[in-house]
Design a protein around this motif. Structure first.
Motif, PDB file in Angstrom:
ATOM      1  N   SER A   1       0.642  -1.362  -0.150  1.00 44.13           N
ATOM      2  CA  SER A   1       0.022  -0.127   0.029  1.00 44.13           C
ATOM      3  C   SER A   1       0.857   1.310  -0.130  1.00 44.13           C
ATOM      4  O   SER A   1       0.674   2.357  -0.612  1.00 44.13           O
ATOM      5  CB  SER A   1      -0.918   0.138   1.165  1.00 44.13           C
ATOM      6  OG  SER A   1      -1.866  -0.919   1.164  1.00 44.13           O
TER       7      SER A   1
ATOM      8  N   ASP B   1      -6.011  -1.297  -4.744  1.00 41.45           N
ATOM      9  CA  ASP B   1      -5.330  -1.660  -3.638  1.00 41.45           C
ATOM     10  C   ASP B   1      -6.208  -2.656  -2.748  1.00 41.45           C
ATOM     11  O   ASP B   1      -7.056  -2.244  -2.094  1.00 41.45           O
ATOM     12  CB  ASP B   1      -4.808  -0.400  -2.628  1.00 41.45           C
ATOM     13  CG  ASP B   1      -3.876  -0.985  -1.500  1.00 41.45           C
ATOM     14  OD1 ASP B   1      -3.594  -2.221  -1.251  1.00 41.45           O
ATOM     15  OD2 ASP B   1      -3.684  -0.178  -0.590  1.00 41.45           O
ATOM     16  N   GLU B   2      -5.940  -4.033  -3.099  1.00 45.33           N
ATOM     17  CA  GLU B   2      -6.870  -5.017  -2.544  1.00 45.33           C
ATOM     18  C   GLU B   2      -8.284  -4.857  -2.809  1.00 45.33           C
ATOM     19  O   GLU B   2      -9.081  -4.804  -1.798  1.00 45.33           O
ATOM     20  CB  GLU B   2      -6.508  -4.987  -0.838  1.00 45.33           C
ATOM     21  CG  GLU B   2      -5.086  -5.160  -0.656  1.00 45.33           C
ATOM     22  CD  GLU B   2      -4.679  -6.425  -0.061  1.00 45.33           C
ATOM     23  OE1 GLU B   2      -5.242  -7.426  -0.093  1.00 45.33           O
ATOM     24  OE2 GLU B   2      -3.517  -6.600   0.352  1.00 45.33           O
TER      25      GLU B   2
END
Ligand code: ADP
Ligand code: MG
Length: 343
Positions: free
Chosen positions: A59, A183-184
């Protein structure tokens, strides 16, 4: 052109170029070395998957590219322009072209604004007149599979996780970005919704001619969507390459251990190497030499004293390891360095 340790770089044609990126966080406990000198390129129209255990700096890397956190060192170029040096006004413009989709969709949406206002907000800031904004928002909502009539006036808390993520994706795409950092994006969603959301991102990637950085700790997800994969460990890149190669023939002991710890992967070869044991060392004081050595079954004294540089082990596969796992066929044996000769 590429120096030692930079063997995996794609070069001048890249849309996104990251060199020697360092991000430290000053905390009361000391300096957290979240990202410690990573370099990579993302070619236009491609998807780079970034994988690694929680806390390895994924991240932080994604946020640094958008300057949501300030790099401590290194350079970031987007279409040849130095993002790390851009001033506030230029950054506002650049951020329209580089959008991010976050893990927790509901938390990423303003709870007091209706869906259509969330999607239109960036357009309004950009000065688009209200009628055009409304038309654009309706069109993008339709593209992400949300009926405008039904969802335009709904507040985020009344959306399911999957619907909220669709709104977040619509908000990003309304600005017609070039680069999308995910991001995820499906980690917080029900399993039944994950595949649908991934398919949607893939469809929109084609429709919008996007370049994508796709971050996930779930290896299966990353393989499905990625051209290249970058494996991170404790703020460093340990393996980079063509997704199929990295998954089917991992060359770094860490990549292999990660894959071994995921039983449901559709890899051609069932790996039976040692599973990953122990915790990631503290990023306040990472190990000397190779950062993975304290958990690596192959580590020797050399790994403690010298940091392995990125090097090519196969066409389109690069690894930072003194003892890469490459001797699994005759052709590999040719390019495999002899561990007894290295160092
Ligand atoms: P990942 O996304 O791979 O889980 P992160 O980039 O979130 O990893 O975090 C990398 C490291 O930096 C972790 O050790 C994390 O605890 C630390 N970290 C992240 N954000 C901050 C912050 N704002 N302040 C201090 N440490 C942080
Ligand atoms: Mg993360």
């Amino acid at each position: 052109m590429a120096g030692s340790g930079d063997a995996h770089l794609r070069g001048g044609a890249a849309l996104l170029t990251v060199r020697d990126l360092v991000v430290d966080y000053a905390t009361d406990a000391g300096v957290v070395q979240a990202v410690s000198g990573i370099s990579f390129d993302v070619l236009p129209g491609e998807t780079l998957g970034i994988v690694g255990e929680s806390g390895c700096g994924k991240s932080t890397t994604g946020r640094a590219v958008l300057r949501l956190n300030q790099p401590t060192g290194g350079t970031i170029e987007f279409r040849g322009e130095r993002i790390d040096q851009a001033g506030p006004a230029r950054l506002r413009t650049l951020r329209r072209e580089m959008q991010m989709v976050f893990q927790d969709p509901v938390a990423s949406l303003n709870p007091r604004r209706a869906v259509k206002d969330i999607v239109e907000e960036g357009l309004a800031i950009g000065g688009m007149p209200p009628p055009e904004r409304a038309a654009r928002s309706a069109a993008v909502l339709a593209q992400v599979g949300l009926d405008q009539e039904r969802f335009a006036d709904v507040l985020p808390r009344r959306l399911s996780g999957g619907q909220a993520q669709r709104v977040a994706i619509a908000r990003a795409l309304a600005l017609d970005p070039k680069l999308l950092i995910c991001d995820e994006p499906v980690s917080a969603l029900d399993v039944s919704v994950q595949a649908k959301t991934l398919n949607l991102i893939e469809e929109l990637k084609a429709a919008y001619e996007l370049t994508v950085v796709f971050i996930a700790h779930d290896l299966g997800v990353v393989r499905a969507v990625s051209d290249d994969v970058m494996v991170m460990y404790l703020g460093k890149v340990c393996e980079f390459g063509d997704a199929d190669l990295v998954y089917d023939r991992p060359a770094h002991p860490y990549t292999r251990a990660l894959l071994d710890s995921v039983p449901l992967l559709d890899t051609e070869h069932g790996f039976s190497g040692p599973a990953l044991e122990g915790d990631i060392p503290s990023p306040l004081a990472p190990p000397t030499g190779c950062r993975f050595r304290t958990r690596c079954p192959l580590a020797t004294e050399q790994c403690a004293v010298s940091e392995p540089q990125m090097r090519r082990v196969r066409e389109d596969q690069y690894v930072a390891c003194h003892f890469p796992l490459v001797a699994d066929s005759a052709s590999d044996a040719e390019s495999a360095p002899d561990p007894t000769l290295s160092g």
